[in-house]
Structures are given as structure tokens and as C-alpha cells.
Motif scaffolding. Structure first.
Motif, PDB file in Angstrom:
ATOM      1  N   ASP C 219       0.829  -1.212   0.000  1.00  0.00           N
ATOM      2  CA  ASP C 219       0.000   0.000   0.000  1.00  0.00           C
ATOM      3  C   ASP C 219       0.861   1.259   0.000  1.00  0.00           C
ATOM      4  O   ASP C 219       0.644   2.170  -0.791  1.00  0.00           O
ATOM      5  CB  ASP C 219      -0.915   0.022   1.238  1.00  0.00           C
ATOM      6  CG  ASP C 219      -1.997  -1.042   1.160  1.00  0.00           C
ATOM      7  OD1 ASP C 219      -2.000  -1.792   0.169  1.00  0.00           O
ATOM      8  OD2 ASP C 219      -2.808  -1.139   2.089  1.00  0.00           O
ATOM      9  N   VAL C 220       1.835   1.280   0.896  1.00  0.00           N
ATOM     10  CA  VAL C 220       2.664   2.483   1.023  1.00  0.00           C
ATOM     11  C   VAL C 220       3.446   2.724  -0.270  1.00  0.00           C
ATOM     12  O   VAL C 220       3.457   3.834  -0.816  1.00  0.00           O
ATOM     13  CB  VAL C 220       3.626   2.363   2.223  1.00  0.00           C
ATOM     14  CG1 VAL C 220       4.643   3.495   2.205  1.00  0.00           C
ATOM     15  CG2 VAL C 220       2.846   2.368   3.529  1.00  0.00           C
ATOM     16  N   VAL C 221       4.070   1.650  -0.797  1.00  0.00           N
ATOM     17  CA  VAL C 221       4.885   1.801  -2.005  1.00  0.00           C
ATOM     18  C   VAL C 221       4.027   2.268  -3.180  1.00  0.00           C
ATOM     19  O   VAL C 221       4.354   3.240  -3.868  1.00  0.00           O
ATOM     20  CB  VAL C 221       5.583   0.468  -2.356  1.00  0.00           C
ATOM     21  CG1 VAL C 221       6.192   0.532  -3.752  1.00  0.00           C
ATOM     22  CG2 VAL C 221       6.654   0.157  -1.334  1.00  0.00           C
ATOM     23  N   TYR C 222       2.875   1.593  -3.393  1.00  0.00           N
ATOM     24  CA  TYR C 222       2.121   1.909  -4.605  1.00  0.00           C
ATOM     25  C   TYR C 222       1.266   3.159  -4.482  1.00  0.00           C
ATOM     26  O   TYR C 222       1.011   3.828  -5.482  1.00  0.00           O
ATOM     27  CB  TYR C 222       1.309   0.692  -5.047  1.00  0.00           C
ATOM     28  CG  TYR C 222       2.181  -0.194  -5.890  1.00  0.00           C
ATOM     29  CD1 TYR C 222       2.398   0.109  -7.227  1.00  0.00           C
ATOM     30  CD2 TYR C 222       2.848  -1.274  -5.343  1.00  0.00           C
ATOM     31  CE1 TYR C 222       3.233  -0.657  -8.001  1.00  0.00           C
ATOM     32  CE2 TYR C 222       3.694  -2.048  -6.114  1.00  0.00           C
ATOM     33  CZ  TYR C 222       3.876  -1.739  -7.444  1.00  0.00           C
ATOM     34  OH  TYR C 222       4.716  -2.481  -8.211  1.00  0.00           O
ATOM     35  N   LEU C 223       0.840   3.516  -3.272  1.00  0.00           N
ATOM     36  CA  LEU C 223       0.130   4.793  -3.132  1.00  0.00           C
ATOM     37  C   LEU C 223       1.099   5.955  -3.364  1.00  0.00           C
ATOM     38  O   LEU C 223       0.748   6.939  -4.010  1.00  0.00           O
ATOM     39  CB  LEU C 223      -0.517   4.907  -1.747  1.00  0.00           C
ATOM     40  CG  LEU C 223      -2.038   4.748  -1.749  1.00  0.00           C
ATOM     41  CD1 LEU C 223      -2.454   3.431  -2.319  1.00  0.00           C
ATOM     42  CD2 LEU C 223      -2.608   4.947  -0.364  1.00  0.00           C
ATOM     43  N   THR C 224       2.318   5.817  -2.853  1.00  0.00           N
ATOM     44  CA  THR C 224       3.311   6.869  -3.076  1.00  0.00           C
ATOM     45  C   THR C 224       3.638   6.978  -4.557  1.00  0.00           C
ATOM     46  O   THR C 224       3.592   8.066  -5.145  1.00  0.00           O
ATOM     47  CB  THR C 224       4.596   6.553  -2.291  1.00  0.00           C
ATOM     48  OG1 THR C 224       4.240   6.208  -0.957  1.00  0.00           O
ATOM     49  CG2 THR C 224       5.527   7.744  -2.282  1.00  0.00           C
TER      50      THR C 224
END
Lengths: 188, 228, 236
Positions: C219-224
Motif C-alpha cells: 500500500d505504502v509503495v504503490y500509493l506513493t
């Protein structure tokens, strides 16, 4: 306000525009004339920053808004709701009620029920409310009645005072009446 | 990897990579076929001389695409886009080769053509990502948008590699059904085998460098022709 | 000077506000249009029903298949919703208006994402209840199950929003979207399926937590990445 340096744009293998250079000063109105498919809309979208030129450079000062033809609106909103959302998204404040009244538009009718002339008026009211520095208009005169046309002329005067205007049109009388300069685009 | 003095013709370095690569290819083949067979797997182990360099260069090629995609996003210079495109195309060929040779080897070794082993699965996913990369390029007519969109896919697809790998690895480790351990197929390297493998890796790398330069040049010529 | 002042207002005063407003406006459009939400709901119901019919009626088999079926259904649902989020703009040609708003365009990405999450949360709760019914699932750990769905849904929608925005104006987007999307979200589906199965089998929470971590990292990687790349591909 706006400067284009040898701007060219290509889609697939076809060049839509080649080496267009121009500059627009503060308080100037420029009309774009030319047959269908000569790249008027593409040029306006390049000026707005909605497209990137394949070659060349577009330099803009201040905020520009582009009005497509026909004007795009969400069918399921009323004029009041639409303007309120627009104001919020653009971070502006303004008298939306006054703007609607000036253009003789109802506040609470869903836009699906608007005629194309009414939508055009709403588009002008919206631009006035958001008051960008540069107005970019694609065939603003279509679908307007006589009264609407006068409203358009007045709106263009206001826009000129605030910054600059570029509009594409097939109406040569309008171009001659309003524009300081006319740019002819040939067929691609 | 970028500039060519005469843009309408491959430069000396490109010719050197390609020429040397093609010349040394038969030598690599000879070394591969004359290397001693594996203790356990016999002659079957020879497929590795194609498989390992293919997989290695596939990953290298997609990594290069990732780097040049990032460069393109920052600088918006079409030359970066062309290198990213060229490398992705060659990478797809090498990765395809690795997948096919891997399956041919897996069938007699493991009894199946395919197994959901992390490395295999990650490779297959990456392959699918780059098939999407080319389909997306084909769907966009505006050259600036096409380059930007492709660069975004090149970046998103590659940062997916470690995450996919970890997820498949954990997924398998928790799975209670019978599994095939890659280490059962481990090859005990004879020095002569290692030599042959490294030589083939070297030859493939030369070919990769040559082909990327050539393909980027062809892309540049295509762009020139489209612009004329 | 006035433009400068307005820009400052737009950045400072409206950062998060605009995101919420866009999401709520889209919900309002969706409710008035009716077609969207209802078709998503019926799609979920029909899909789960058919899968249960095809895999049943043996109770054990159904229970084993349930996590996989649930996540495939959610994957299709999220694809549907992300397409919908931009169809709202494309149908009325209003996407350009959003792109001409002052400041960076990350807020459009987050607004569209929030809109999907506002629909996805109740819909995945519904899917969970329905599959409990059709696949004989015990709902003893409803909260951790829902957390898994939320974490997975967020990562999935994060990628889907980026691609749906990119493809919104292109031909052939119906085929391209699943192709580009499914290959990237394999980790979400795997982690989601394993976490769900673990919870249903009564595996200790500590073991499931590692899957949540993986989902969180995704989530963190792809939302960023999505938020950073979205403005680049949307502007021209």
C-alpha cells in the motif's frame, strides 16, 4: 501573458501543427481562424497546458482556463452545485448567485435539462467566477442567442481587462469585432 | 548507451558489440557442448548455458528500462524513452528464452513444466508486465503521452519485483502441499562448466549491448521518419 | 499578484478539503446516476452465487475455495470501481477541468481513490457477509477479516486508480486495464488470500500479521508511486 516558440504537435504519424510562434501581451485578444481540422482546438489545448508540444515551447504567465466546445458539465448536478464545486476545487471565492443572475440562469435545475445555449452561458458565468488570467475559448459563440452573444462580448471585455484572451471561431464578424489580431491556420 | 555520432548509421561501438557477439557465439556453443556433463543430470544440465544468461540478461534489460524510464520522467528527453523501449524489447526476448528453456529443463527434472516457485512466478509476472508495456505503447498515439505512460509502467513494473518475490515465497512456505525445492536441481559446478557459463554470459551481454544500441538507433530513425 | 494570492489559498486552505469534496461529489453523482453502485452490488452477488454453485455443494470444498473466490471477486469489483471513478469525468468530458485546477494534481488521485474506498468498504463488508452465507464461513473474526479486505482493497485501488486515470482517454481501455493491473497486484491477491484463509482456519493472529505487513508495504509503495506518477501522465 503567453508565448509560443516554434510549437509543433504530432499525433501518431500526422502533424497537426507545425512551427507556430506567437506571443500575447496583457490586455490582448487573439482570434484563431481556420477550417475544420486545422488544429485550432489542439493549439488551445497546448496553450492551456493540457497537451505537451512535440517540439517547441509554451510559456504561460498566470492561470489559464480552457473552455471546450460544447462546454463540459456534470449532468447530474445543478448550476449552483456545479459552481460551488468549481469554486472549491479552484480555491476561489465569488458571488456565484450574482453570476447566475447576470446570465439569466436557474440555480436549482439539473444541468441535464439545460439547452446548449444555457450551458454556454453557464460556462461564461463559470469563467467569470473563477477569473483566470488567460481565457482560452473554443468556438464560444456557438449555440448563443442574440442576448447571449452580447453577454459574451461583455465577458470578453472583462477578460481582456483582467489578462488576455485567445479564442477559436468560425465567425469572422466576431473575430473582427473583438480581436486585436487574427491568426490564420491552414489545413494540416 | 545513448549517442551516436552519425545518427543514420550504427557507430563503431555498436558494430564491435554485435560483431564480437556473433563471432563468439559459436565459441560459446562449442564450450557449452564440450563441457563435462553434470554428475546428477547428465547432458540435460547443458540447457543452463542458455537459460542462465537469458534470465540474467532479461532482468538486467528490465532494470535498464527502469533506470531510463526514471530518467525520462525527470528529463523528458525522447532519447531516454528510446533506450527504455529498446531494452524492454530485447529483455522480453531474453526473458522468453529463459522461460522456455526453464520449462524444457523442468519437465525431465521435476516432472512438470511449471511450478509456482517464487523465482519462476516473479519472472512470469514480470514478463506479463512488459507485454502490457508494449500493448500500452501501441494504444497511445500522442508521442509525448506514450513515452510518459510507458515510463510509468516501466517504473511501477520493476518496483514490483521484490514485492512479488517476497509474497510468492511466503505464500509457498505456508502452503502445506507437496513442493518442489529448487535446490534439488542444483548443479555442482565443475570449473570447466563455470568457465563455459561465464563465457556464454559474456557473449550474451555483448549481444544485448549491441542490440540495444541498434534498436535505439532504429527507434530514432523511425521517429525521424515520422517527423519528416 | 491576485493569481499568486489565490494559489496560496488553494494550496494552504484546500489540501485535504478538496480531496474529500471530490470524493463526496463523485458519490453524489454516482447516487444520482444509480446505475453504478447497483450494478457493482449485483455483480458481486451474482459472481459469488455462481462460484458457490460451481464449486459446491460439498461444505469443505466450498470453505477451502472461499478466500480465493472472495479475492478474485474483489479484484474485479475494484477494477469496475476505478473505471467508474473516471467514467464519471469522461462521459461528461470534465476531466480537463480537474486538470486545470491550480497546484499539483495529486489531490485528484487521492480524491478518486477516496471515492472508491468509500464504496469499496461497504461493498467488501457485504461480500464478506454474502460469502459467509454461501460458502459456510465462520465469521468469528469479522474485524480482522475486514481489516485484511481494507488493506488489500486500498493497495489494489491505489494501482487501479493510477491506471484507470492513465487509460481514461484511450481506446481499448477495457482490455488494457485488467492486463496492466492484474500482473501488478499479484502480491495483494496472494497476501489477501493467505491472510483470509489463515483467519478462517483459526491460525494465530501473529502469523497473519506478517501478511498484513506485506499488504501495508505494498500500500505504502504503490500509493506513493501512484500519487507521484499520476500528475505526470495526466498532464498532457
Amino acid at each position: 501573458m503567453l508565448r509560443l516558440e516554434a510549437v509543433s504537435k504530432r499525433f501518431g504519424r500526422d502533424w497537426v501543427l507545425r512551427d507556430v510562434s506567437l506571443s500575447l501581451g496583457r490586455g490582448e485578444v487573439l482570434a484563431l481562424l481556420g477550417p475544420n481540422g486545422s488544429g485550432k482546438t489542439t493549439l488551445l489545448r497546448l496553450m492551456a497546458g493540457l497537451l505537451k508540444p512535440t517540439r517547441g515551447r509554451v510559456v504561460r504567465e498566470g492561470r489559464a482556463l480552457f473552455l471546450a466546445n460544447p462546454p463540459p458539465f456534470h449532468r447530474h448536478l445543478t448550476a449552483k452545485e456545479h459552481l460551488l464545486y468549481d469554486l472549491a476545487f479552484h480555491g476561489g471565492r465569488g458571488d456565484w448567485r450574482g453570476a447566475l443572475a447576470r446570465y439569466g440562469l436557474p440555480e436549482d435545475l439539473p444541468l441535464a435539462a439545460f439547452s446548449s445555449g444555457m450551458k454556454k452561458r453557464l460556462a461564461l458565468a463559470r469563467l467569470e467566477l473563477l477569473s483566470p488570467d488567460l481565457w482560452l475559448l473554443d468556438e464560444p459563440e456557438t449555440a448563443l442567442d442574440q442576448e447571449g452573444r452580447e453577454l459574451l462580448l461583455r465577458a470578453l471585455d472583462g477578460a481582456r481587462a483582467r489578462g488576455g484572451v485567445v479564442f477559436a471561431t468560425h465567425d469572422r464578424a466576431l473575430a473582427e469585432a473583438v480581436a486585436d489580431r487574427v491568426l490564420w491556420l491552414g489545413a494540416a | 548507451m545513448l549517442k551516436a555520432a552519425h545518427p543514420e548509421r550504427p557507430d563503431a561501438l555498436t558494430w564491435a558489440f554485435l560483431g564480437l557477439g556473433v563471432l563468439l557465439l559459436p565459441v560459446g556453443l562449442y564450450l557449452a557442448l564440450s563441457a563435462p556433463p553434470d554428475v546428477n543430470q547428465g547432458y540435460l544440465a547443458r540447457i543452463m548455458y542458455l537459460h542462465v544468461p537469458g534470465a540474467w540478461l532479461g532482468y538486467l534489460a528490465f532494470f535498464v528500462t527502469f533506470l531510463y524510464s526514471l530518467l525520462y520522467l525527470f528529463r523528458q528527453d525522447p532519447r531516454y524513452d528510446r533506450v527504455a523501449l529498446a531494452s524492454a524489447e530485447i529483455g522480453l526476448v531474453f526473458m522468453g528464452l529463459a522461460l522456455v528453456t526453464g520449462m524444457l529443463w523442468a519437465r525431465p527434472t521435476w516432472g512438470v513444466y511449471w511450478t509456482w516457485e517464487p523465482r519462476l512466478t516473479t519472472t512470469a509476472i514480470l514478463f506479463a508486465v512488459y507485454v502490457g508495456y508494449f500493448l500500452l505503447r501501441g494504444a497511445i498515439e500522442d508521442p509525448e503521452l506514450r513515452a510518459k505512460a510507458a515510463a510509468a509502467v516501466g517504473v511501477l513494473g520493476f518496483i514490483n519485483v521484490p514485492i512479488s518475490y517476497m509474497s510468492v515465497k511466503w505464500w509457498r512456505s505456508l502452503h502445506q502441499t507437496q513442493s518442489i525445492d529448487l535446490t534439488t536441481g542444483k548443479i555442482h559446478m565443475d570449473p570447466a562448466m563455470l568457465q563455459a557459463l561465464l563465457f556464454n554470459l559474456f557473449v550474451f551481454t555483448l549481444l544485448y549491448l549491441g542490440f540495444v544500441r541498434l534498436r535505439a538507433l532504429v527507434a530514432a530513425l523511425e521517429a525521424q521518419k515520422e517527423e519528416a | 499578484m491576485r493569481a499568486e494570492g489565490q494559489k496560496a489559498v488553494g494550496r494552504g486552505g484546500l489540501g485535504v478539503g478538496r480531496v474529500w469534496l471530490l470524493a463526496l461529489r463523485d458519490l453524489r453523482l454516482e447516487v444520482r446516476d444509480r446505475a453504478g453502485v447497483l450494478s457493482a452490488l449485483s455483480f458481486l452477488a451474482v459472481m459469488l452465487f455462481i462460484m458457490a454453485l460451481a464449486l459446491g455443494p460439498e461444505e469443505g470444498a466450498l470453505r477451502r475455495a472461499a478466500p480465493g473466490v472472495l479475492w478474485v471477486a474483489l479484484a474485479f469489483l475494484a477494477t469496475l470501481l476505478s473505471t467508474r471513478a473516471f467514467a464519471l469525468e469522461v462521459e461528461d468530458a470534465t476531466l480537463d477541468d480537474l486538470l486545470l485546477t491550480p497546484g499539483g494534481k495529486e489531490w485528484v488521485y487521492f480524491g478518486k481513490l477516496l471515492f472508491q474506498m468509500l464504496l469499496l468498504f461497504p461493498l467488501s463488508a457485504f461480500a464478506l457477509l454474502l460469502s459467509a452465507l454461501l460458502f459456510h464461513l465462520p465469521l468469528g473474526k469479522a474485524l480482522p477479516l475486514f481489516l485484511t479486505l481494507a488493506l488489500g482493497g486500498l493497495g489494489y485501488a491505489g494501482v487501479a486508480t493510477f491506471y484507470a486515470g492513465l487509460l481514461a482517454r484511450l481506446r481499448g481501455r477495457e482490455v488494457l486495464l485488467p492486463l496492466l493491473l492484474f500482473s501488478l497486484v499479484v502480491p495483494v491477491v496472494l497476501a489477501g488470500v493467505r491472510a483470509t484463509a489463515g483467519l478462517l482456519e483459526g491460525v494465530p493472529l501473529a502469523e497473519v500479521a506478517s501478511w498484513w505487513q506485506l499488504l501495508l508495504v505494498f500500500d505504502v509503495v504503490y500509493l506513493t508511486a501512484g500519487a507521484l506518477l499520476f500528475p505526470v501522465v495526466m498532464e498532457g
